[in-house]
Each structure stands twice: as C-alpha cells, then as structure tokens.
Design a protein around this motif. Structure first.
Motif, PDB file in Angstrom:
ATOM      1  N   CYS A 209       0.833  -1.208   0.000  1.00 61.73           N
ATOM      2  CA  CYS A 209       0.000   0.000   0.000  1.00 61.73           C
ATOM      3  C   CYS A 209       0.867   1.257   0.000  1.00 61.73           C
ATOM      4  N   GLU A 210       1.867   1.284   0.883  1.00 62.55           N
ATOM      5  CA  GLU A 210       2.736   2.457   0.963  1.00 62.55           C
ATOM      6  C   GLU A 210       3.560   2.620  -0.313  1.00 62.55           C
TER       7      GLU A 210
ATOM      8  N   CYS B  34       1.464   4.199  -2.976  1.00 63.89           N
ATOM      9  CA  CYS B  34       1.229   5.617  -2.701  1.00 63.89           C
ATOM     10  C   CYS B  34       2.466   6.458  -3.014  1.00 63.89           C
TER      11      CYS B  34
ATOM     12  N   GLN C  92       2.572   9.334  -5.904  1.00 67.60           N
ATOM     13  CA  GLN C  92       2.867  10.716  -5.550  1.00 67.60           C
ATOM     14  C   GLN C  92       4.097  11.233  -6.290  1.00 67.60           C
TER      15      GLN C  92
END
Length: 260
Positions: free
Chosen positions: A167-168, A171, A175
């Motif tokens: 998940c990280e 992200c 970004q």
C-alpha cells in the motif's frame, strides 16, 4: 572522515576516476521501513562502495536512531561558518557516513546567492568523495519531493513484501509520478524467498502500470542480491557520467532567477 590534509594525487584520482559517483534518491516502505533503508545502504556498500547517506527524513523515519546516532546538526548549519563538513559527517561502520539534510533540502530554493554557492560547493565535495550518494527521504514527503530528490538521476524504492508495504509503495510511486518523476528501481525486502519477492514485484508493477503508468525496474531482493550492480549497470558509463553531472546542474538551478 573528510580529511583536509588529503594528498593532491589522491584527490585528483578520485576527481577523474572512470566510475562516477551514483546519486540515488530512495524511499523505504512497510512496518520496518527504517531498518530496510539501512540494510539496503549496507548491501549497496557491501562491494567496497563508499555510501554516503544524505538523510532528509524527519521524525521516526530519520535513520539516526536506528543507527545509534544523535540527530546531529543539519547540513544547513554549515552555512554560518561555524561547522565544517567533517563536523557534520556522522561515521557509520561499513558506510562513508550520514549527514542530516532535511533543513538544507527545504531551504535551498530560498537561499541568497552566497549561501546557495556555499551549499552547492559542499554538495560538490561530498559528490566527489562518495561512491554512492543515497538521498533518504520519508514516505510522507513523496507528494512534494525536495530539490535533492528531484535532482537525483535515479530513484529506488525499498518495498517491504507485506500488505502495508504494498500500500505504501503504491502511494509513494503515485505521488512521485504526480510530481513528475519517471521510472523507479524496486528492491523487495522481507520476502519469504526469491519467488515470493518476484511475485510481489510483479503484482506491484501491474498495479502501477494500470493506474499510474510509470515503469518499475526490478533490482532484486535486499537481503540476497547485489543492489549496487543493478544501480550501476544502467545507464552505460558515458551516460552515467552525464547523469552524475546533471545532479549538480539541477541543484544549481533550483529557485535561481538570473537578474535582468
């Protein structure tokens, strides 16, 4: 340590060596992200590379605590003339060392001409003396990358093979892509075995290809593969030398407005 008494011949050999220093901005994800970041640095340094950690992460994501170091003065504090690079460099066994740089990364676009020149000269000195310059950034900063991260010719994601790591990682990639970043190397940490690491990367790659569109490059397993070889294998040496010079040119141009 950086030794001001270094003989001239040794300095020239480093300045004109054929293998340029690699500059890599890197992020680590997952529950053990700080440990993964440190392990990756040591793995890169494992083949006798001099790895400098330019640590711009703050709080729990900074590397100082896990390395047994004090937070230390920031690179920015050198600009008042009371500290030298030798004062700032924190020795780390197996590495060239760590320099905290969160404040310097934020301040660079705002510095006046004299302070900007001082900071850029410090970066040139560090750049010459390191085999690898790893710019360690916190995951929360990926949405607004610092000038150091934006100037780096390569990016590395150290992704923990877990649900939180996946998940990280997604992200961070999303970004960075929104901020204009291109391709990114991925090294997988804490996988059960080589097949598990590959499966994790393949799933992340498919997700990113479908929703973000930036290419991910397989670097290997943090615990078992030669990360340094993968980072220096491409681009080819002439392009690597150019990329190395581009890093310093990009920094020199950050926030600079020539007078009319």
């Amino acid at each position: 340590m950086i030794d001001g008494r270094e003989d001239q011949a040794a300095g020239l050999r480093r300045l004109f060596r054929q293998t340029p220093p690699a500059v890599v901005a890197y992020y680590a994800t997952g529950r053990h992200r700080v440990n993964h970041a440190i392990l990756a640095a040591h793995r890169i340094a494992g083949q006798h590379h001099k790895v400098l950690l330019l640590d711009e992460a703050v709080g729990d994501e900074a590397l100082a605590g896990a390395l047994g170091l004090d937070p230390g003065p920031d690179l920015l504090q050198m600009l008042d003339g009371r500290l030298t690079l030798s004062d700032l460099l924190q020795p780390v066994p197996g590495l060239f060392g760590r320099i905290p740089a969160a404040a310097a990364a934020l301040a660079l676009p705002l510095l006046d001409e004299a302070r900007r020149a001082c900071l850029l000269e410090a970066m040139r000195v560090l750049h010459r003396r390191a085999g690898f310059m790893l710019i360690h950034a916190g995951c929360d900063s990926a949405k607004d990358p610092s000038p150091f991260v934006q100037a780096a010719p390569q990016r590395l994601l150290v992704a923990e093979a877990s649900a939180s790591g996946a998940c990280e990682s997604y992200c961070v990639i999303k970004q960075l892509a929104s901020a204009g970043a291109g391709s990114m190397h991925v090294a997988v940490a804490r996988a059960h075995d080589a097949a598990d690491a590959r499966n994790f990367f393949t799933s992340l790659q498919a997700l990113v290809r479908h929703h973000v569109g930036v290419p991910l490059l397989w670097l290997g397993e943090v615990e078992r593969d030669d990360l340094a070889a993968g980072l220096t294998r491409t681009p080819a040496p002439p392009l690597a030398r150019e990329a190395s010079a581009v890093f310093l040119r990009r920094l020199a141009g950050v926030g600079f407005s020539p007078s009319a």
